[in-house]
Design an enzyme around this catalytic site. Structure first.
Site, short mmCIF file in Angstrom:
data_model
loop_
_atom_site.label_atom_id
_atom_site.label_comp_id
_atom_site.label_asym_id
_atom_site.label_seq_id
_atom_site.Cartn_x
_atom_site.Cartn_y
_atom_site.Cartn_z
N ASP A 290 0.72 -1.50 0.27
CA ASP A 290 0.12 0.10 0.00
C ASP A 290 0.67 1.22 0.03
O ASP A 290 2.12 1.36 0.47
CB ASP A 290 -0.75 -0.14 1.47
CG ASP A 290 -2.43 0.92 1.32
OD1 ASP A 290 -3.30 0.86 1.30
OD2 ASP A 290 -1.89 1.38 0.16
C1 GLC Z 1 -4.67 3.98 -0.04
C2 GLC Z 1 -5.38 3.13 0.41
C3 GLC Z 1 -5.06 1.67 -0.98
C4 GLC Z 1 -5.16 2.92 -1.92
C5 GLC Z 1 -3.76 3.29 -2.34
C6 GLC Z 1 -3.70 4.21 -3.63
O1 GLC Z 1 -3.71 5.20 1.34
O2 GLC Z 1 -5.19 2.46 1.34
O3 GLC Z 1 -6.60 1.67 -0.88
O4 GLC Z 1 -5.33 1.51 -3.23
O5 GLC Z 1 -3.30 4.45 -1.19
O6 GLC Z 1 -4.82 4.75 -3.54
#
Ligand code: GLC
Length: 733
Positions: A290
């Protein structure tokens, strides 16, 4: 997505044999253009700045576009980057051109984006859509999103989010399919099918991304990003099933979650990433972290520094680094120091190239001019789907005296700021939705030619305009109040310690109720709310969630009875926040809560939830009778007679639950094991059968052994998880 051909496999091996270590590492590096552009804010912060109006969408686009020039250096320096979080096709093509035509091996980028519940055609948020109990609808939403986003250059969705969430304080309840592993697994499969499977036009499918792996929804106190601890049997039986289902359906990628699990961050947890996901489940795609999560493992206290983080993450099975550049900066040295094995590096690159190959990016890396404008106007079919899904996601929670549906001739005072806020109908995680496509509840009622006057009166975070309230009360025969949460009050980093109606909205309802006129509450919210007072005093309550671009039209059609609501709750609604976490599929304990003192209960709150999982009323009524169980070699067939005893056609979801009466690990008092949605005309009676595979009646122990244990089981069937008929059976496996 088709499997790799022999020829494609050979091409991948050739590329790996040709690649320098820098080029290999480049494939494992996912960046956001804002970081590329040297801007001092992350992509997420840019999104936030656009969402709360600090920058306009045009400025956002310019910032993104401005990234191009800086990107050149990054591409050449890193030898080809794997993906960028961006959603406009021109920028995708510009960046893609650098990668394909200006780097040594010309490996295309994969562009990923958070397409959670629609791209342009934004449909209801997941807990609502899952409440339709119609997998075909869920699949079609993903299909439409895949076609629309691929035409914008997005070949990878950071969805479906399939985190089981049992604690309504957690803001990300709004992104997933609720508290039940079985329904979440049905949702996961449907979404992966919709995203990845299309034989008619292979250029319109995208790579799925099952997230957030794993048990993110069990964050302590419902506080986002917080620590998670649980027995492995709980992990296997509750939190992993939707991921297992998504992998079985062929999901191309998985995103690891921010949280630690039993002390090891999921971003670099060899047990969850290798032992379970890649070895036990046979996952062949790639895992992405993430945003910024690899760097955060230093803050977790698990990695000493960036090189330690890089080495531990890759060794644990983390294939791609989202947003930190740590892989790009540290892996080469880590390999030199023997802290990283080249076989692990090659394996990660192989997984990434495999998905890019299967997406057709090597053959078709660019978006054509025609594709770029294909969805400037949304097709009727997409709009119709958004409307149907929104209508079917609406849950009728209370309707005393059949106050609803309303007669259009009745003079309505429509009340509440949320009723007239276009951007709020989209819900959380809908950045690619267009406000101009949204229909508010006010617009929906106007389009339905309701006899209506509108009075904002109060917003979720505002004061009550008492003069407007007086005027609203005077003007209408019926007071329809739209109350709930802004979209920003749920979603990421939006946990709430008090899940009653925010602000002064309950006070507004009390003022309206004091008029003596009928008050109908239409809820616009991203999570279960604690509505004890509302449920006790209001005659009618409709859960409308955030339903996407067609929200207003759907709500109007339900309000006036053009559509009979049939949605069900996918999350338990507690009476009070203090009951959280609260979910239907909990063990009984040795002292199940009751009115007597020495049982599992509170002194100051009810034992039961306000509305249970699977609950939802209709404008008609149903009678249940004659439950029968027929045992076959491998299945139990449960049949029940369902009769529409009301005066209009309606749908009902026949839900089949099971309880293992005595097992080597205590089991939930009920577990959903199947369902069948039926529509009956007034007066129609039908025998409905739901089949239960005996193989589904087991559970995992802490060692991941699946146990099927002979013995007594209680089978339940009903229109929600509380009000059921039951039969007890003895089963030998
Ligand atoms: C965010 C979220 C994730 C998302 C990623 C990219 O922090 O936790 O669900 O896909 O970043 O935006």
């Amino acid at each position: 997505m088709k499997p790799l051909t022999r020829e494609q496999e050979e091409k991948i091996e050739y590329l790996i044999s040709e690649m320098t270590i820098e080029e290999k590492i480049g494939q494992l590096n996912q960046i956001s253009p804002s970081i590329v552009g040297g801007f001092d804010v992350s992509f997420e912060e840019l999104i936030e700045m656009m969402t709360d109006g600090r920058i306009s969408k045009e400025e956002f686009g310019r910032i993104m576009a401005g990234a191009k020039q800086d990107y050149h250096d990054d591409v050449n320096r890193a030898g080809g980057l794997s993906s960028v979080l961006i959603s406009d096709p021109e920028t995708c093509n510009t960046l893609q051109k650098i990668a394909v035509e200006e780097t040594r091996l010309g490996i295309p980028l994969i562009f990923g984006f958070d397409v959670i519940h629609g791209f342009r055609t934004v449909v209801p948020i997941a807990p609502a859509e899952a409440g339709t109990f119609e997998p075909e609808l869920m699949e079609k939403s993903a299909r439409i999103a895949a076609k629309e986003s691929r035409a914008s250059g997005i070949a990878w969705h950071f969805s479906p989010m399939v985190d089981i969430s049992r604690d309504a304080r957690w803001g990300r309840v709004s992104e997933g399919p609720g508290e039940d592993p079985y329904l979440a697994s049905v949702f996961a499969r449907a979404k992966v099918r919709g995203q990845q499977n299309d034989d008619s036009d292979p250029s319109t499918y995208v790579a799925s991304c099952l997230k957030h792996y794993v048990a993110y929804g069990a964050c302590e106190s419902g506080r986002d990003y917080n620590t998670v601890s649980m027995a492995r049997s709980m992990l296997y039986n509750t939190y992993l099933p939707p991921f297992k289902a998504g992998v079985e359906e062929g999901a191309a990628t998985v995103m690891a979650s921010f949280n630690d699990l039993n002390g090891v961050p999921c971003t670099m947890n060899p047990f969850t990433l290798r032992t379970v996901l890649k070895d036990a489940y046979g996952f062949e795609g790639f895992v992405v972290s993430d945003a910024n999560a690899i760097k955060e493992c230093i803050i977790h206290g698990y990695a000493e520094d960036e090189q330690d983080a890089a080495a531990k993450a890759l060794a644990a099975g983390m294939d791609m680094d989202m947003g930190t550049w740590i892989y790009s900066k540290e892996l080469k040295q880590a390999a030199k120091d023997g802290r990283v094995q080249m076989k692990d590096l090659d394996e990660a690159v192989r997984r990434v190239l495999g998905i890019k190959m299967r997406l057709g990016l090597f053959d078709r890396p660019y978006v054509s001019e025609e594709e770029m404008h294909r969805y400037d106007t949304l097709p009727e079919e997409h709009l119709a789907h958004a409307l149907e899904t929104a209508e079917k996601s609406i849950v009728l929670l209370k309707n005393d005296g059949d106050l609803l549906p309303l007669d259009k001739k009745k003079k309505i005072s429509l009340i509440g700021a949320l009723a007239d806020m276009k951007e709020e109908v989209l819900g959380s995680w809908a950045m690619s939705g267009r406000v101009q496509d949204c229909v508010t509840i006010r617009e929906g009622l106007e389009q339905a030619s309701a006899c209506m006057e509108y009075f904002p009166c109060c917003a979720p975070d505002g004061e009550i305009n008492e003069e407007e309230v007086r005027n609203a009360i005077a003007a209408g025969e019926v007071l329809v109040a739209v109350v709930g949460e802004y979209a920003s009050m749920s979603g990421e980093a939006s946990s709430r310690a008090d899940i009653t109606l925010p602000g002064k909205q309950q006070e507004l309802l009390k003022m309206l109720l004091a008029s003596g006129k009928p008050v109908i509450a239409l809820l616009m919210n991203g999570r279960p709310l604690a509505l004890a007072w509302e449920a006790e005093h209001l005659p009618a309550i409709v859960e409308c969630w955030h339903l996407g671009i067609q929200m207003g039209s759907a709500v109007a059609r339900v309000l006036f009875g053009d559509v009979n609501p049939g949605g069900k709750l996918t999350c338990t609604f507690p009476a009070m926040t203090g009951q959280c976490p609260m979910y239907y599929n909990a063990p009984k304990t040795g002292r199940p809560g009751s009115k007597s003192k020495f049982t599992s209960r509170y002194l100051d709150a009810p034992v039961e939830p306000l509305y249970p999982f699977g609950f939802g009323l209709s404008y008609t009524s149903f009678a249940w009778s004659d439950m029968k169980v027929k045992e076959n070699t491998d299945t139990l067939e449960v049949t029940v007679t369902l009769e529409n005893t009301g005066d209009r056609r309606g749908s009902e979801v026949v839900q089949l639950y099971m309880h293992d009466v005595a097992a080597s690990l205590v089991r939930p008092k009920k577990e959903l094991k199947g369902f069948c949605k039926v529509t009956l005309d007034s007066g129609e009676k039908r025998d409905v059968t739901v089949s239960l595979e005996k193989a589904q009646m087991g559970f995992y122990d802490d060692d991941m052994n699946y146990r099927l244990e002979d013995g007594k089981f209680i089978l339940y069937v009903g229109g929600n998880s509380r009000d059921c008929l039951s039969e007890t059976v003895d089963v030998k496996f």
